[in-house]
Each structure stands twice: as C-alpha cells, then as structure tokens.
Design a protein around this motif. Structure first.
Motif, mmCIF file in Angstrom:
data_model
loop_
_atom_site.group_PDB
_atom_site.id
_atom_site.type_symbol
_atom_site.label_atom_id
_atom_site.label_comp_id
_atom_site.label_asym_id
_atom_site.label_seq_id
_atom_site.Cartn_x
_atom_site.Cartn_y
_atom_site.Cartn_z
ATOM 1 N N GLY A 1 -0.737 3.521 27.773
ATOM 2 C CA GLY A 1 0.637 3.067 27.621
ATOM 3 C C GLY A 1 0.930 2.310 26.353
ATOM 4 N N LEU A 2 0.123 2.500 25.313
ATOM 5 C CA LEU A 2 0.352 1.801 24.053
ATOM 6 C C LEU A 2 1.019 2.717 23.042
ATOM 7 N N PHE A 3 1.648 2.134 22.054
ATOM 8 C CA PHE A 3 2.380 2.881 21.031
ATOM 9 C C PHE A 3 1.415 3.579 20.084
ATOM 10 N N ALA A 4 1.902 4.602 19.402
ATOM 11 C CA ALA A 4 1.107 5.350 18.432
ATOM 12 C C ALA A 4 1.112 4.627 17.092
ATOM 13 N N VAL A 5 0.074 4.826 16.345
ATOM 14 C CA VAL A 5 -0.085 4.231 15.009
ATOM 15 C C VAL A 5 0.061 5.336 13.981
ATOM 16 N N LYS A 6 0.807 5.084 12.909
ATOM 17 C CA LYS A 6 0.972 6.040 11.821
ATOM 18 C C LYS A 6 0.434 5.411 10.534
ATOM 19 N N ILE A 7 -0.220 6.257 9.720
ATOM 20 C CA ILE A 7 -0.796 5.745 8.476
ATOM 21 C C ILE A 7 -0.427 6.651 7.317
ATOM 22 N N GLY A 8 -0.588 6.134 6.107
ATOM 23 C CA GLY A 8 -0.468 6.897 4.879
ATOM 24 C C GLY A 8 -1.711 6.657 4.034
ATOM 25 N N ILE A 9 -2.120 7.702 3.293
ATOM 26 C CA ILE A 9 -3.342 7.611 2.494
ATOM 27 C C ILE A 9 -3.035 8.089 1.089
ATOM 28 N N GLY A 10 -3.432 7.308 0.090
ATOM 29 C CA GLY A 10 -3.303 7.697 -1.302
ATOM 30 C C GLY A 10 -4.661 7.690 -1.984
ATOM 31 N N ILE A 11 -4.900 8.718 -2.828
ATOM 32 C CA ILE A 11 -6.194 8.861 -3.488
ATOM 33 C C ILE A 11 -5.977 9.095 -4.972
ATOM 34 N N ASN A 12 -6.779 8.399 -5.813
ATOM 35 C CA ASN A 12 -6.707 8.582 -7.251
ATOM 36 C C ASN A 12 -8.108 8.481 -7.838
ATOM 37 N N THR A 13 -8.329 9.197 -8.932
ATOM 38 C CA THR A 13 -9.605 9.193 -9.647
ATOM 39 C C THR A 13 -9.397 8.713 -11.064
ATOM 40 N N GLY A 14 -10.255 7.797 -11.518
ATOM 41 C CA GLY A 14 -10.147 7.292 -12.881
ATOM 42 C C GLY A 14 -11.176 6.209 -13.149
ATOM 43 N N ALA A 15 -11.097 5.653 -14.346
ATOM 44 C CA ALA A 15 -12.067 4.633 -14.760
ATOM 45 C C ALA A 15 -11.735 3.287 -14.111
ATOM 46 N N VAL A 16 -12.761 2.629 -13.610
ATOM 47 C CA VAL A 16 -12.597 1.298 -13.012
ATOM 48 C C VAL A 16 -13.718 0.403 -13.543
ATOM 49 N N VAL A 17 -13.502 -0.902 -13.437
ATOM 50 C CA VAL A 17 -14.544 -1.878 -13.733
ATOM 51 C C VAL A 17 -15.081 -2.369 -12.397
ATOM 52 N N ALA A 18 -16.405 -2.232 -12.190
ATOM 53 C CA ALA A 18 -17.045 -2.607 -10.921
ATOM 54 C C ALA A 18 -18.047 -3.722 -11.170
ATOM 55 N N GLY A 19 -18.075 -4.696 -10.271
ATOM 56 C CA GLY A 19 -19.048 -5.778 -10.400
ATOM 57 C C GLY A 19 -18.696 -6.943 -9.502
ATOM 58 N N ASN A 20 -19.570 -7.983 -9.517
ATOM 59 C CA ASN A 20 -19.321 -9.205 -8.759
ATOM 60 C C ASN A 20 -18.294 -10.044 -9.494
ATOM 61 N N ILE A 21 -17.191 -10.342 -8.836
ATOM 62 C CA ILE A 21 -16.084 -11.063 -9.457
ATOM 63 C C ILE A 21 -15.712 -12.231 -8.567
ATOM 64 N N GLY A 22 -15.440 -13.374 -9.183
ATOM 65 C CA GLY A 22 -15.011 -14.538 -8.420
ATOM 66 C C GLY A 22 -15.643 -15.812 -8.930
ATOM 67 N N HIS A 23 -15.615 -16.835 -8.085
ATOM 68 C CA HIS A 23 -16.215 -18.127 -8.418
ATOM 69 C C HIS A 23 -17.722 -18.046 -8.208
ATOM 70 N N GLN A 24 -18.477 -18.920 -8.894
ATOM 71 C CA GLN A 24 -19.929 -18.886 -8.775
ATOM 72 C C GLN A 24 -20.407 -19.154 -7.346
#
Length: 527
Positions: free
Chosen positions: A387-410
C-alpha cells in the motif's frame, strides 16, 4: 620489501616460556660466576696452606741440620752422644711442637739408610695406599725403607748431612702431613657449596617472582592483546603502571592499535562505496588515492518530487524509504564495478573508470542505469503490495575528464571527483524531468555505446555552465536485450510504522519550462 599476501600467518606456540628462559639464563650466569669464584678462592687458600706447610718443614729441617752439624764436627753420626742429642732435639721439634701441628716425623739416617734417631706422630704418618702404623719405631723404619716417598698426603724435605773431610755421612728427613689441610679444604668446599645452593634457591625464587611481576606479566598482557587484534578486536588496550622499556612497548602497541582501528574504519567506510574487486585492490596496495586526472563516466540518479514527498512523511519514514531504495540501487552499481562517490539527499552519484582503469566504463554506466530502472519497477511493485506509493527516478550520464583524489580538511578527507564532466552529468539528469525519459546520456557517452544501445536523439538543450547547447540521447534498452530480458529479483519492502502516504498522496511532478536547466550542482528544494 615483501608485499603482504593477505594470508594470516599462524602464531607459533612457544616451547619454552620467556620466564623459564630468563630464569635458566640468570641461574647459569650466577651459578658459573659464584661457583668459579668460590672454587678459585678455596683452591687459592689451599695453595697458600701448602706453601706454608712447605715453609714450616723446610725451616724445621734447616734448624735441625744446623744443630746437628755442630755435633758432627767432633763426633761420628752413630756415636751415642749424637744419638742422645738427636733424640732430645727431634722430640722437642716433632712430638712436643704444639705450633707446627702438621709436622708428622723427623728422622736421621746414616749412609746405609739405617735409622740413627727419629721421632714420629703415627696418627699423622700416612703411607702409600692409605695405610699407617700404630707405633713410631715401625713407622720410622718404613719411612727409611721408602726413603720418605709417602704419596700425596705427605710432603718430605731431605737435607744431606755432609761433613768436611768425611763427605756425606747421612741425611735428615722432615715430613709434614697434608691430611688436615685437605680435610679443611673439603669441609670449606662443601660448606661454600651448601651456602651457595641456599643462596641460589633464594635467587631463583626472587627471579621467578620478580620476572613474573616486572617482565613476564606485562609481556603476557601485550601478547594477549595482540591476539585480540589478530581476531579483529581493535578496542583492546594495554595499561601498565611502570616506566620501563616494556611500558614503552605497551604505549607503542596502543598507538599501533589506534592506527589500525582508524585504518579499519576507513577501509570499512570506503568498502561501502566501491565494489569488492576495487576494494580488494585498494586493500592490497595496488591503487593510490592521490590526485590525478582521469577520463571517467559519471552517473547521477535522483528521485522525482522528493522534497514535496518528504514533507508528508515522518523523518524515520524518509530514512527508511531511502535506505531501502539505496540498498537496491547501490548493489546494481557494485555489480557493474562502479564507485559510489556520494549521496546527495535522495540523489546518488556513481563513477566509472575511477579509481581504477576499467574496460568500457561508458557501457558499464549505461547497463547500471537500465538495470536501475528495471529494479525500480520491482521495487515499486513490492511497495504497492503493502500500500505504499511508487518512486520515480531520473538518471543522467556523462563522460569526460575529471580530477580524482582525497579532498577536504586534513582531519576529514573524502575521495571524490570534481570537474565540468561531473557538473554536466547532473545537468543532464535534471533534463529527464523535461524530456520525460528516465535515462539521458551525453554525446561523449553515446559515441562509445552507440552500436550497443537503443537510444533516441533529442534536440540539443542549453544547460547552465555551457555556452553551446548540449546534445542528449534517451536510452531505452540494450540492443537485443528486449528479447532476452531477465526476470527481476524479488524485493522485500518493510512497511514503515507511520506509513500513511499512498500513491494518491504523491504530488505530480512539475515540469520545467522547455529547454532550460533548473538544477545546479547542489540540490535545491523540489528536486
């Protein structure tokens, strides 16, 4: 340096405890040291007694010889006058001598080894083989017969009696017994050994108690704590009330456990965001999380009208629903070796080709999106059954250059990806509301999967942050997948205790004006 293979080595069981080894070692050191010192002292003392006995008999022999030479100047050795003199002199020097109590005999022999005169203490005269004679005369006759060679228990000094003009007329022998010296030596030796044995027993007791309290018990505590760590218990701690090297070892161990606990917590947290294959390579040290530029495929997924929906649910119901939803979707990401980078409210961001190189990351992302939509159908069917409501979602996908690494405070770091490709993936996801298609991909992603997906080209749209319109493609299926679609896995939905929102209570999505983007990188209310 050898790399850890990940196999847990067996912990050996000591055949001999450290307590036993240290105790035996100290006992041997003490035993050898004290025994050597005692034996050296005793033998040195006996040697000095031997030297004193030698000096006594030599002096006595010289004294008798000097007195005798005076008599021999005018008399023959065998004359009665000389014999009487010798009897009296030797009696005083031998039998009546209370100071030199080890002097055993004194005898004067003529040139033919006949006894001229002599005195003896039969109880002190020991012959070869340990025998003795009860009377002095027999003892003196036997001494003359043996020429004073009486064995190890006796020492004899010989002085030839030479008279000018007559040559050697006889000899004087003075004998001294070593029995008393040897008996005292053995008595002292056994006494020292007894005292040493008693002292050794006390030392052993002291060492056992002291080593147990000062060394063995603390080391045992550290060893038991290490066994707990081996079993995965990183909350163990060793507390010692001392300031020695073992206490330093315990402190070092505690610091090590803290580091291991923090690393395990970090590994546990990171394992929640990557697949098992990626996590295993990270744990093995094959990967680095330092900053780098990578060509990645970014997937954004978002629940429709979530803000309006959450206003009608209790906080507990919201959390429960999101956890049930994410449990399904994250497993699909992991199944395709994706990296769950973050959760932004009801949105999920997954990355492919980060942090490890992957073959066909674009195809992995597209398959993830299609399987998420397929799983969502089953998820909603399970919700509808309670008896619960349905969930709807949207999905977006892109390919390209990113910078990856540990980011934040020490003190608070997060492994993430940033860059224009990430922003564009979220912009594309927002266009699913406008187009009505649940899966949208960019042109760079489509170029890598064009011959393997069924997709509809959409009119280019202008999005925030881009001067030129962006080409979009709506993906509906994989080529050939419609004929071989697998049945969805059953999903169990737990009914929230405050479930009061049904499908009729869910507000319809409000479409955006055509062609423009409403969703910046940070989620806004109503998305």
């Amino acid at each position: 340096m050898q790399r850890d293979t990940g196999q847990i080595p067996d912990i050996r069981r000591p055949r001999f405890s450290l307590r036993l080894k240290l105790t035996i070692g100290v006992i041997l050191i003490v035993l050898v040291s004290f025994s050597g010192l005692n034996v050296f002292n005793i033998y040195t003392h006996r040697k000095s007694l031997y030297a004193e006995a030698h000096k006594t008999r030599t002096n006595l022999a010289r004294m008798v010889a000097a007195a005798l030479f005076t008599q021999l100047a005018d008399n023959e050795l065998s004359s009665p006058r000389v014999k009487v003199f010798l009897d009296n002199f030797l009696s005083a020097a031998i039998t009546q001598n209370k100071l030199d109590r080890d002097v055993a005999f004194g005898v004067v022999l003529d040139a033919n080894n006949n006894v001229i005169s002599g005195q003896a203490k039969p109880n002190l005269v020991i012959f070869p083989g340990g025998g003795s004679y009860p009377d002095a005369a027999t003892a003196l006759a036997e001494i003359a017969k043996l020429d004073g060679k009486l064995g190890n228990q006796m020492r004899t000094t010989r002085i030839p009696l030479t008279v000018r003009g007559r040559g050697t007329v006889g000899k004087l022998m003075i004998g001294i017994s070593l029995q008393r010296i040897n008996d005292e030596f053995m008595r002292d030796l056994w006494l020292n050994l007894s005292v040493f044995a008693a002292a050794l027993i006390l030392i052993i007791i002291y060492l056992v108690v002291t080593l147990g309290r000062v060394v063995i018990r603390p080391i045992t505590q550290v060893m038991l704590a290490m066994r707990d760590v081996r079993k995965g218990n990183f909350n163990t701690k060793v507390e010692l009330n001392s300031s020695d090297e073992i206490a330093v070892l315990a402190d070092t161990y505690n610091f090590m456990v803290i580091g291991l606990r923090e690393r395990e917590e970090l590994k546990d947290a990171f394992s929640r965001y990557v697949s098992t294959q990626v996590y295993d390579r990270l744990a093995a040290g094959d990967l680095t999380l330092t900053g780098e530029t990578r060509n990645a495929t970014v997937l954004f997924s978002d629940i429709r009208s979530f803000t309006a929906l959450s206003e009608r649910l209790t906080p507990a119901d919201v959390v429960q629903m999101l956890n049930q939803y994410f449990n399904v979707m994250v497993e699909i990401v992991f199944k395709n070796d994706g990296f769950v980078n973050k959760f932004i409210g009801d949105a999920l961001m997954a990355v492919y080709n980060v942090p490890i190189d992957q073959d066909e990351p674009e195809m992995r992302a597209v398959k993830t999106a299609l399987e998420m939509i397929e799983a969502l159908d089953e998820f909603n069917r399970a919700r509808a059954e309670v008896g619960l409501f349905a969930v709807k979602i949207g999905i977006g996908i892109n390919t390209g250059a990113v910078v990856a690494g540990n980011i934040g405070h020490q003190k608070r770091m997060e492994y993430t990806v940033i860059g224009d490709a990430v922003n564009l993936a979220q912009r594309i996801e927002s266009q699913t509301k406008v187009t009505g298609m649940p899966i949208l991909i960019s042109e760079s992603t489509y170029a890598a999967v064009a011959d393997r997906v069924i997709a509809q080209a959409l009119p280019p749209v202008k999005v925030k942050g881009k001067q030129e319109p962006v080409a979009l493609y709506g993906v509906t299926a994989l080529v050939g997948a419609l004929q071989h679609r697998r049945p969805a896995m059953p999903i169990e939905i737990v009914l929230p205790p405050h479930a009061g929102v049904t499908q009729a209570d869910v507000p319809p999505p409000s479409p955006s004006p055509g062609g423009t983007d409403r969703l910046p990188y940070t989620k806004e209310p109503g998305q």
